[in-house]
Design an enzyme around this catalytic site. Structure first.
Site, short mmCIF file in Angstrom:
data_model
loop_
_atom_site.label_atom_id
_atom_site.label_comp_id
_atom_site.label_asym_id
_atom_site.label_seq_id
_atom_site.Cartn_x
_atom_site.Cartn_y
_atom_site.Cartn_z
N GLU B 195 0.83 -1.21 0.00
CA GLU B 195 0.00 0.00 0.00
C GLU B 195 0.86 1.26 0.00
O GLU B 195 0.38 2.37 0.16
CB GLU B 195 -0.94 0.00 1.22
CG GLU B 195 -2.14 -0.90 1.03
CD GLU B 195 -1.77 -2.37 0.87
OE1 GLU B 195 -1.16 -2.93 1.80
OE2 GLU B 195 -2.06 -2.96 -0.19
N ASN B 283 -0.74 -8.16 -3.75
CA ASN B 283 -1.47 -7.33 -4.70
C ASN B 283 -0.57 -6.33 -5.42
O ASN B 283 0.40 -5.85 -4.85
CB ASN B 283 -2.59 -6.57 -3.99
CG ASN B 283 -2.05 -5.70 -2.88
OD1 ASN B 283 -1.62 -6.21 -1.85
ND2 ASN B 283 -2.03 -4.39 -3.07
N ASP B 325 -7.86 -5.96 -4.39
CA ASP B 325 -6.88 -6.22 -3.32
C ASP B 325 -6.97 -7.66 -2.82
O ASP B 325 -6.91 -7.92 -1.62
CB ASP B 325 -7.02 -5.24 -2.15
CG ASP B 325 -5.96 -5.51 -1.08
OD1 ASP B 325 -4.82 -5.87 -1.44
OD2 ASP B 325 -6.26 -5.38 0.12
#
Lengths: 134, 607
Positions: B195, B283, B325
């Site tokens: 992220e 991801n 995700d």
């Protein structure tokens, strides 16, 4: 007795007005909102900044607080200076990042404050915001 | 090799070929894990099976179980992972600041405690929880993978630091939550920060001196992934074929692979006979898929690498061009099972995307891919010829998949939610019946991507999510299931109020034991998981994994409680819109009626 009481009330109100800059701001909030979700451009950019920096991961999707504190509460307490300092320098030991490295944050700090203040005041509703056509 | 004649060279080579592992440095862990009195690895063994031969505690007497002793870590926040037991000593860790305790099982006295000094600025980068999934042991050393990416070797006897190596860059968003794993003479670790636009990798360090032996990235040039375009294989049109040149670069726009994610914070496994290690990559960054056209290889991929060199034997991408995700890091369990009637050297993986995959772990061939929660809807099925999921455009979030989707468009009712039908909480394998015991989430979501720009060290997420219990089901957010990986069928389901975020242990005593978010430690009948045989309320919600060992002839079970992690946080997001009526069952708010923060290990035994 009655007069005494009234006099006291006036004094309290005066003291409050003098010592709480918030009252002056209440007349001129740092955001414009209609219908709870239509806001001025600056506030809209503030919301976009909130979203882009993923603030909801700690403070909750409704700013209600999760791992991080409730901003509904915090914005009632924090002065504008304290707000700026917290956002820009962070509180790393508590898990709050310093966002002075993000151009989006430094550019939109006023809008971010306005958005969160509006949420804290209850004037801006949770969820998606739209641009207010003036 | 000079001085050794070819005549002797041959028998030595033969001996090495016959005894893989044994002749090499780390016979130690192999030996320790074979003795069920120990719990010498986080999953109990190299194969990630979470199975124990111990049977003193069994389905007939488990009702008499009781806490034998407890231990506070003194840390709030989420306690994932679990203890290790080697002989007379138990080793247990805490979330940030990543304390390690060595405890004497005889007296429960602390032999030593290690508390690293870490820069607190790493905490916010781990937003929002500072979990750690435990330590590893080999040859008298304890390995700790700190949050600030320092990998440390401690003297298991004294807690003294032997070596320390920096594995990543927190300033650029790289942190660590994973447990290190020891295979042969190396300790393996990965990286978190999908992220934050971190490019994932697996790194192998020598256990002797901490020197980097090899490092293989999840994406980028072939040389940096340690891929051989002609020899690295992947499932192509119903058979295995070489990946070809620039297999990753071709699937990204421009330089996006450099901040492409594919992090590696799960559990790894190892097959000594094949000399391969297995794991999943996470991801792609960002969560706004429209911004990164292409398959984004090799994010969301199962990997088999040579343990010694890191060379990639094969890869299989589960979720090309991720739009939800569905972080592919979950553990890979190695087991020899019947697949469609044929004894197979299999690997089994329960992905965040809701499909349970069975592959041939030797060749990488795709054998089974079926939903392990009937509510999964983002794809109708996996095409067994291409190996690709058939995405339902109703649940797409990318412009490249469906023309009416993209930034600032909210896609609703997607199952599972981003935390997956299963997250990192590892499943267990029962060799007695060949079945898998899987802790799952039963949560769906709305997903609204938006455009983001990358700044090093700043969040690079790009989607707003709203999660809620799977609609039209039992109202709870989790299930504990029994899975047949040979047929791809759910055989038993036990509904749970909250996600089951705890790795179970299955034993020869015929029981499966796991924890719940409310804080219950439960043991169920392995033949009928709806038969709850024992339940005890620990001090906090359980997101840790169960371990079992035996000391002086007595069997124990231990688990960390201490709510937090994405389980705690993710549930909170479930309440975003009380008004949309999809599942206002109370989610996180309800969880608050059961538990508060605080890390405690509870150890159980029979009276």
């Amino acid at each position: 007795m009655r007069t005494e009481k009234n006099r006291l009330r006036v004094a309290v109100l005066l003291a409050a007005a003098l010592s709480l800059p918030g009252i002056a701001q209440a007349e001129d909030p740092p955001y414009k909102v209609v219908d709870g979700n239509k806001v001025d451009t600056r506030t809209l950019d503030g919301w976009r900044t909130w979203r882009a920096l993923a603030c909801e991961r700690c403070h909750g999707p409704q700013q209600q607080g999760m791992v991080g504190p409730s901003l509904i509460d915090a914005l009632k307490r924090l002065s504008r200076e304290e707000f700026n300092k917290t956002v820009l320098e962070g509180r790393p030991e508590k898990g709050m990042p310093n966002f002075n490295g993000s151009e989006q944050v430094t550019k939109n700090l006023d809008g971010l404050y306005g958005f969160l203040k509006g949420r804290s005041d209850g004037a801006i509703k949770p969820g998606r915001l739209e641009e207010l056509k003036e | 090799m000079s001085g050794i004649s070819t005549q002797i060279k041959l028998p030595i080579a033969l001996a090495l070929a016959c005894l893989p592992g044994l002749a090499l440095a780390n016979a130690d862990v192999a030996k320790l894990t074979k003795d069920p009195n120990n719990w010498a690895m986080q999953a109990g063994d190299f194969a990630n099976q979470r199975y124990s031969e111990l049977k003193q505690i069994n389905k007939d007497n488990v009702k008499n179980l009781r806490p034998a002793w407890t231990f506070s870590t003194g840390v709030l926040r989420g306690h994932e992972g679990g203890p290790l037991v080697i002989g007379n000593t138990l080793y247990v860790h805490s979330p940030f600041p990543n304390k390690v305790f060595s405890i004497d099982l005889e007296t429960q006295k602390i032999n030593w405690k290690y508390e690293p000094k870490q820069d607190p600025s790493v905490i916010p980068v781990m937003c929002c929880d500072t979990v750690n999934r435990g330590v590893a042991y080999a040859e008298g050393k304890i390995f700790l993978q700190q949050a600030d990416t320092n990998l440390v070797a401690l003297d298991a006897k004294t807690g003294k630091e032997l070596w320390k190596v920096k594995n990543g860059d927190p300033k650029a968003g790289g942190t660590n939550t994973n447990a290190p794993h020891v295979f042969k003479d190396k300790v393996f670790t990965g990286i978190s920060g999908g992220e934050f636009g971190v490019r994932g990798y697996i790194a192998a360090y020598n256990i002797s001196d901490g020197k980097l032996a090899w490092k293989g990235y999840s994406m980028g040039p072939d040389s940096e992934m340690l891929m051989d375009p002609d020899k690295t294989m992947t499932w192509t049109d119903g058979k295995m074929a070489p990946v070809g040149k620039d297999s990753s670069l071709k699937t990204w726009q421009g330089d996006q692979w450099k901040i492409g994610g594919g992090t590696t914070w799960g559990w790894y496994s190892y097959d000594p006979a094949l000399n391969l290690m297995y794991y999943g990559s996470g991801n792609p960054s960002t969560w706004n898929p429209t911004q990164r056209p292409g398959d984004n290889k090799w994010s969301m991929t199962l990997w088999a690498r040579d343990v010694d060199t890191g060379k990639v034997a094969w890869v299989y991408q589960m979720t090309p061009h991720d739009e939800w995700d569905y972080d592919g890091v979950n553990e890979v369990i190695l087991a020899d099972i019947d697949v469609k009637g044929k004894k197979t050297p299999a690997l089994v993986h329960f992905d965040r995307n809701g499909f349970g995959y069975t592959l041939n772990r030797k060749t990488g061939e795709l054998l089974v891919a079926e939903k392990f929660d009937p509510k999964v809807n983002w794809a109708t099925h996996v095409d067994m010829k291409t190996g690709r999921p058939k995405v339902d455009p109703k649940f797409a979030t990318s412009k490249h998949t469906a023309a009416d989707r993209g930034p600032d468009i909210n896609s609703k009712g997607i199952c599972p939610a981003a935390l997956g039908t299963k997250d990192q909480q590892p499943a267990a394998f029962n060799p007695k019946n060949g079945k898998f015991y899987v802790p799952t989430n039963h949560v769906c979501m709305d997903y609204e991507p938006f455009k983001v720009e990358y700044t090093a060290g700043q969040p690079y997420v790009g989607a707003t999510l709203s999660m809620y219990p799977a609609p039209g089901s039992h109202g709870g957010m989790g299930n504990f299931i029994v899975w047949n990986a040979g047929t791809g069928k759910i055989e038993q389901t036990k509904a749970e109020k909250f996600s089951v975020w705890s790795g179970p242990v299955v034993t020869a005593g015929g029981i499966a034991c796991y924890g719940t978010l409310e804080g219950h430690f439960k043991c169920v009948d392995a033949d009928n998981i709806n038969k709850e045989l024992y339940k005890f309320k620990t001090p906090s919600g359980i997101i840790g994994n169960v371990a079992t060992w035996s000391h002086k002839g007595k069997q124990y079970m231990g688990v960390l409680s201490g709510i937090g992690g994405w389980a705690g946080i993710g549930m909170a997001a479930g309440l975003e819109k009380d008004t949309d009526g999809l599942g206002a069952v109370g989610g996180y708010r309800d969880l608050k009626n059961y538990t508060e923060l605080g890390g405690v290990m509870t150890v159980f035994s029979l009276p």
